[in-house]
Design a protein around this motif. Structure first.
Motif, mmCIF file in Angstrom:
data_model
loop_
_atom_site.group_PDB
_atom_site.id
_atom_site.type_symbol
_atom_site.label_atom_id
_atom_site.label_comp_id
_atom_site.label_asym_id
_atom_site.label_seq_id
_atom_site.Cartn_x
_atom_site.Cartn_y
_atom_site.Cartn_z
ATOM 1 N N THR A 14 -8.230 -0.710 2.455
ATOM 2 C CA THR A 14 -7.410 -0.189 3.374
ATOM 3 C C THR A 14 -7.896 -0.199 4.941
ATOM 4 O O THR A 14 -8.960 -0.113 5.038
ATOM 5 C CB THR A 14 -7.215 1.565 3.170
ATOM 6 N N HIS A 46 1.670 6.973 8.247
ATOM 7 C CA HIS A 46 2.211 5.788 7.608
ATOM 8 C C HIS A 46 1.375 5.662 6.276
ATOM 9 O O HIS A 46 0.291 5.640 6.243
ATOM 10 C CB HIS A 46 2.054 4.516 8.250
ATOM 11 N N PRO A 67 -0.260 4.125 3.123
ATOM 12 C CA PRO A 67 -0.895 2.660 2.992
ATOM 13 C C PRO A 67 -0.291 1.959 1.895
ATOM 14 O O PRO A 67 0.383 2.318 1.350
ATOM 15 C CB PRO A 67 -2.435 3.296 2.528
ATOM 16 N N ASP A 68 -0.580 0.652 1.950
ATOM 17 C CA ASP A 68 0.234 -0.245 0.917
ATOM 18 C C ASP A 68 -0.479 -0.206 -0.365
ATOM 19 O O ASP A 68 0.082 -0.183 -1.545
ATOM 20 C CB ASP A 68 -0.180 -1.756 1.324
ATOM 21 N N VAL A 69 -1.662 0.338 -0.775
ATOM 22 C CA VAL A 69 -2.309 0.623 -2.095
ATOM 23 C C VAL A 69 -2.847 1.570 -1.988
ATOM 24 O O VAL A 69 -3.662 2.313 -1.080
ATOM 25 C CB VAL A 69 -3.332 -0.734 -2.082
ATOM 26 N N LYS A 75 0.137 -0.363 -6.267
ATOM 27 C CA LYS A 75 0.736 -0.998 -5.017
ATOM 28 C C LYS A 75 2.083 -0.462 -4.429
ATOM 29 O O LYS A 75 3.072 -0.356 -5.246
ATOM 30 C CB LYS A 75 0.860 -2.454 -5.306
ATOM 31 N N ILE A 76 2.128 -0.231 -3.231
ATOM 32 C CA ILE A 76 3.220 0.570 -2.668
ATOM 33 C C ILE A 76 4.306 -0.699 -2.241
ATOM 34 O O ILE A 76 3.876 -1.625 -1.371
ATOM 35 C CB ILE A 76 3.049 1.285 -1.768
ATOM 36 N N GLU A 77 5.472 -0.834 -2.714
ATOM 37 C CA GLU A 77 6.288 -1.948 -2.265
ATOM 38 C C GLU A 77 7.407 -1.121 -1.055
ATOM 39 O O GLU A 77 8.024 -0.121 -1.720
ATOM 40 C CB GLU A 77 7.306 -2.483 -3.426
ATOM 41 N N ARG A 78 7.433 -2.039 -0.114
ATOM 42 C CA ARG A 78 8.251 -1.334 0.813
ATOM 43 C C ARG A 78 9.597 -2.324 1.053
ATOM 44 O O ARG A 78 9.703 -3.418 1.577
ATOM 45 C CB ARG A 78 7.847 -1.460 2.141
#
Length: 608
Positions: A18, A41, A43-45, A63-66
């Motif tokens: 991160t 915000h 985080p992506d992971v 893993k976060i998918e936006r």
């Protein structure tokens, strides 16, 4: 510190780390406002601890998918107390991709018209080359065009009209040629048809004369002998007129004696032919009678098909028919004859009576004589006696139950009292079908068996023509299928009176007197046939008459008046017959209704 043009990947950060950045700004006021506006915000992971056992945990990277598009609402529920919304699981997962169908799809944007302006120079430069000093251009392919005469509108339309007239002239010529050719072809076809019809009528006439000659030389039926006696009567009348016209005194008496002798010889020869024909027809009549008895039961189903069924009685009748046909045959080998006799013996032995015993005795006698090589001519009487007794056996309802339904004399004596009349000429009791009863008769009169010899001895009339006309009339009326009844009530004697007394034995149109070519048809085909709604014509004239739609336009008024007068004569004659009065009154009422029929408009109750 990162430069303005430095990318994130140059920082050499790992995928599972991160990265958090800090922003320094010299403007303190702007930094304070931005700190206030800064939100959290995700985080992506994310690192999530998952319990794998009772006392062990494992870290899992998520893993976060936006997505770049807003998630659709696919359903869920809301807690009314806390106000928290819970979405279905479908809104939290990646949407499914549509399967590839192998068809290229287009969106709306490439199908929209796109216009642009762009100048472009052609590859080949065009120009006109002219002759000039230092350059020669050939004029061999040039054309010299000179102005013609000016054409006004009137002259132009005049030329067009002349051209149209020429076209019409040639077209009308072509059309006239086609019309003439069609008329010639129709004429040729008509002449061929008339030639064929004439040839057909000629052949029919020759065939008719040939049949007449054959019937006179070899008479077989009752109609054949009627024609013979009728021809004999006509010959006798002609000879009588000739003798009365040419001879007188003793010569006349001698000529009458010779005529009587010739007539006697002709009657004797006709009688010999009649005996031979009766013997031959008797055997055929017996076989037809037995074959009718052996026919299976028949009835028509709802779909129009004919169903046949054999019963034990019809099978028995068929077996007896085959045996009778076998024993009545001549010129068969001795072995086959013995087999037939043994079969007959076995059949009649099923019933013990005096008749069967006599048949068995005769069979044994014939078998014994055949074993001694007796001649065939000496066995004819014995064989004929066996056939006669076996026919009597077949006609007994006890041995052949199916024969009871077609016997003229019913087995039940009580049925003899129904429809039985006494003939005063032959003094016999006969059924009603044995008497010729005309429509105007009030009594039974003489039977057929007595009328036949009376006609041969006295009048010697031939009724074959009237029988054919009546047969054709009833057949044509049955084809109309309008429940016609009068044609089936009229008898042969009534039709004979109409043809001879009212119509004069000739066609109403052509005055043809050949009754073999005559038919009686309806005068007005809209109403059923009756003596006051008929006309006597030839077959060709009748076909043309039935095709007419309006009799008043087709025939002259004098001809129609003459036909109506004949109808009035028929009405006056048949009005005396009780069976015809009801039909006569019904036709009169119908005629009055048609005469005084007035068509009036129906009132609707409103005024204009």
């Amino acid at each position: 510190m990162t430069e303005d043009d430095e990318a994130l990947r140059r920082t050499r950060a790992n995928f599972d780390e991160t990265i958090q950045s800090e922003e320094l700004c010299l403007d303190q006021e702007h930094l304070a406002e931005k700190a206030i506006q800064q939100d959290y915000h995700m985080p992506d992971v994310l690192t999530v601890g998952v319990q794998t056992d009772s006392d062990s945990f494992q870290d899992v990277l998520v893993k976060i998918e936006r997505p770049t598009y807003p998630k659709p609402f696919l359903g869920g529920f809301k807690n009314r107390i806390t106000g928290v919304e819970f979405h279905n699981a479908g809104s939290q997962t990646v949407p499914k991709k549509r399967p590839d169908k192998g068809i290229q799809l287009f969106c709306r944007s490439p199908q929209t018209v796109f216009e642009k302006n762009k100048p472009q120079q052609t590859k080949n430069t065009t120009s006109t080359q002219m002759t000039k000093p230092g350059l020669y251009v050939s004029n061999r392919t040039d054309k010299l065009i000179s102005p013609g005469k000016y054409l006004t509108a009137e002259e132009y339309h005049k030329r067009r009209l002349e051209a149209v007239i020429v076209l019409q002239k040639y077209f009308r010529r072509w059309y006239a040629i086609n019309v003439v050719q069609n008329l010639r072809e129709e004429k040729r076809i008509r002449l061929e048809w008339e030639a064929q019809e004439e040839l057909r009528k000629k052949k029919e006439k020759e065939e008719k004369l040939r049949r007449e000659q054959e019937r006179r030389l070899n008479p077989k039926t009752k109609e054949d002998f009627e024609l013979l006696y009728h021809a004999l009567q006509l010959w006798r009348q002609k000879e009588t007129e000739r003798i009365n016209r040419t001879l007188t005194g003793a010569e006349r008496k001698a000529a009458f004696c010779g005529l009587l002798e010739q007539e006697t010889q002709l009657i004797a020869s006709i009688g010999k032919h009649k005996l031979n024909a009766d013997e031959e027809n008797q055997q055929k009549a017996i076989l037809r009678f037995l074959d009718k008895c052996a026919q299976p039961k028949r009835w028509k189903a709802y779909d129009g098909k004919i169903t046949q069924m054999d019963t034990q009685y019809t099978l028995r009748a068929r077996e007896l028919l085959e045996i009778y046909r076998s024993i009545s045959m001549n010129d068969i080998p001795k072995d086959e004859r013995i087999d037939v006799l043994l079969t007959l013996r076995h059949t009649v032995k099923e019933h013990e009576c005096k008749l069967t015993q006599e048949i068995v005795e005769l069979i044994d006698r014939e078998v014994d004589l055949m074993s001694r090589d007796m001649k065939e001519c000496n066995l004819e009487g014995l064989r004929k006696r066996i056939c006669t007794l076996f026919l009597q056996y077949i006609k007994t309802p006890k041995f052949n139950p199916e024969i009871a339904r077609i016997l003229k004399v019913p087995p039940d004596p009580l049925k003899l009292y129904k429809n039985v009349h006494f003939c005063h000429s032959c003094e016999n009791y006969l059924t009603s079908t044995e008497f010729p009863i005309p429509t105007n008769s009030h009594t039974t009169g003489r039977c057929h068996l007595w009328c036949k010899p009376a006609n041969e001895a006295q009048r010697r009339e031939a009724f074959l023509e009237y029988k054919l006309i009546l047969k054709n009339l009833r057949k044509s009326e049955a084809d109309y299928q309008d429940d016609a009844k009068i044609a089936f009530l009229v008898q042969q004697q009534d039709l004979k009176y109409m043809i001879e007394k009212i119509w004069g034995c000739q066609s109403a149109l052509s005055a043809c007197s050949d009754l073999y070519d005559m038919v009686m048809v309806r005068w007005d085909k809209q109403h059923e046939w009756s003596p006051w709604n008929t006309i006597l014509l030839t077959k060709d004239e009748a076909d043309a008459h039935l095709k007419l739609c309006n009799l008043q336009e087709a025939y002259a008024s004098a001809f129609i008046h003459r036909i109506k007068s004949k109808h009035i004569q028929a009405k006056n004659y048949f009005a005396q017959i009780p069976a015809m009065r009801s039909f006569l009154h019904r036709s009169d009422n119908q005629a009055k209704a048609n005469e005084f029929l007035i068509v009036t408009p129906i009132s609707t109750g409103t005024k204009p």
